[in-house]
Design an enzyme around this catalytic site. Sequence first.
Site, short mmCIF file in Angstrom:
data_model
loop_
_atom_site.label_atom_id
_atom_site.label_comp_id
_atom_site.label_asym_id
_atom_site.label_seq_id
_atom_site.Cartn_x
_atom_site.Cartn_y
_atom_site.Cartn_z
N ASN A 99 -37.19 13.15 -32.35
CA ASN A 99 -37.63 12.78 -31.00
C ASN A 99 -37.39 13.86 -29.94
O ASN A 99 -36.91 13.57 -28.84
CB ASN A 99 -37.01 11.45 -30.59
N SER A 122 -43.96 7.79 -27.07
CA SER A 122 -43.32 7.38 -25.83
C SER A 122 -42.76 8.58 -25.07
O SER A 122 -42.70 8.57 -23.83
CB SER A 122 -42.19 6.38 -26.11
N THR A 207 -37.38 6.10 -36.07
CA THR A 207 -37.81 7.40 -36.61
C THR A 207 -36.71 8.02 -37.45
O THR A 207 -36.96 8.55 -38.54
CB THR A 207 -38.20 8.35 -35.47
N GLY A 208 -35.47 7.96 -36.96
CA GLY A 208 -34.36 8.57 -37.68
C GLY A 208 -34.15 7.96 -39.06
O GLY A 208 -33.92 8.67 -40.03
N HIS A 254 -35.79 -1.55 -32.48
CA HIS A 254 -35.26 -1.22 -33.80
C HIS A 254 -33.94 -1.94 -34.06
O HIS A 254 -33.20 -2.26 -33.13
CB HIS A 254 -35.02 0.29 -33.91
#
Length: 279
Positions: A99, A122, A207-208, A254
Site C-alpha cells: 500500500n 483507495s 492486501t498484506g 478486514h
Amino acid sequence: MKPWKRNLSNFLDLRSELKKTVHTEMILNRHNVRQSQRFNFTFTQEKITTHEFFYKLLHEYSPEQTEYKRCSIVGNGGILNGSKCGYEIDKADFVIRCNAPPIGRFKEDAGVKSNITTVNPSIIVNRYGRAKNKGQQSRLIKDMKEYNNYIWFPSFAAKWIYDLSIKLNKLLNKNLKSVTFVHGNPNHFREIKDYWSKKHMHKLLSTGFYITTASLLFCKEVHLYGFWPFASDLHNRSTPYHYFEDLKLSKASHAFDSEFDKLLSLHKDGVLQLHVDDC
C-alpha cells in the site's frame, strides 16, 4: 518470544495444500492472458472483455515466476517505529511493500528496497484525488519514484478501478523508468480467498494477508515486518496504526485480528517468521 525455527516439512505441506486451490499467477502477463479475454470483476457483478490495447500494456515476465530464497513482506504497522529493521528487511532477495508507504525518510526502520509495491485504489482516490489534474499527477509520479521494479494494482476489483488502472499504467509508463506497472490477476485473488474461506475466514482479505499467502508459493523463506494490529507493542508502548503517520487503529472491512491469529499460528509452525520486536 521463543527463538523462531523454520520447519521445512510444515512449509512444504502448506505450499502443497495451497497449490490444490491456487492454479494461476499473481500478475497478469502476455503468457497468461489472451488478447481478448473475459474477466469477472472481484467486487461487482460486472464483467469485461479485454482488448488488444490492454494486452499491449502487459509484460512478458512476472517476478513471481522465479523462486526466491528469502522474502521480506513489509506491512505499514507502527510497530516498525524505532525498530531499526531496515537492514534486515533489505537483505532479503525479494521485498514486497504493501500500500505505497513512504520509505525514504524511514530507511533505518523500514528499509528502502522494493521489488513489488502494492497500491490500493483507495490510496489513489484519497491521496491523489484519482490523479485527475496535472498537480495530482505530478505528486503521484514524484512519490512513485521512491520505489523500484514493480507497482502492483488490483485492476479488476471493479469497472471504475479497471478504468483507473489503464490511466495509471499509461501515466507511469510515460514518466517513470524505475518502475513497471503490473495488473493483479483477479482469478488468483479469488483462488486464495477460496482457500482461506475453507479455513473459515470469510471476510475480505487485506492486501498484506493476500500477498503473504501468495509469497508462500514463490519464496522459500518468508519474513513479515510491520504486521501488528494492536494499539501497543510487546513492551506496552503506544503504537500508531502506521509507522509513517500518527493514526490510531480504526474499524476496518478486514478481519485483522483473525488474520494476525493465523499468521501467528504459521509463525509457531515454522512456516514463516513474524517479526514483532526491534531488530
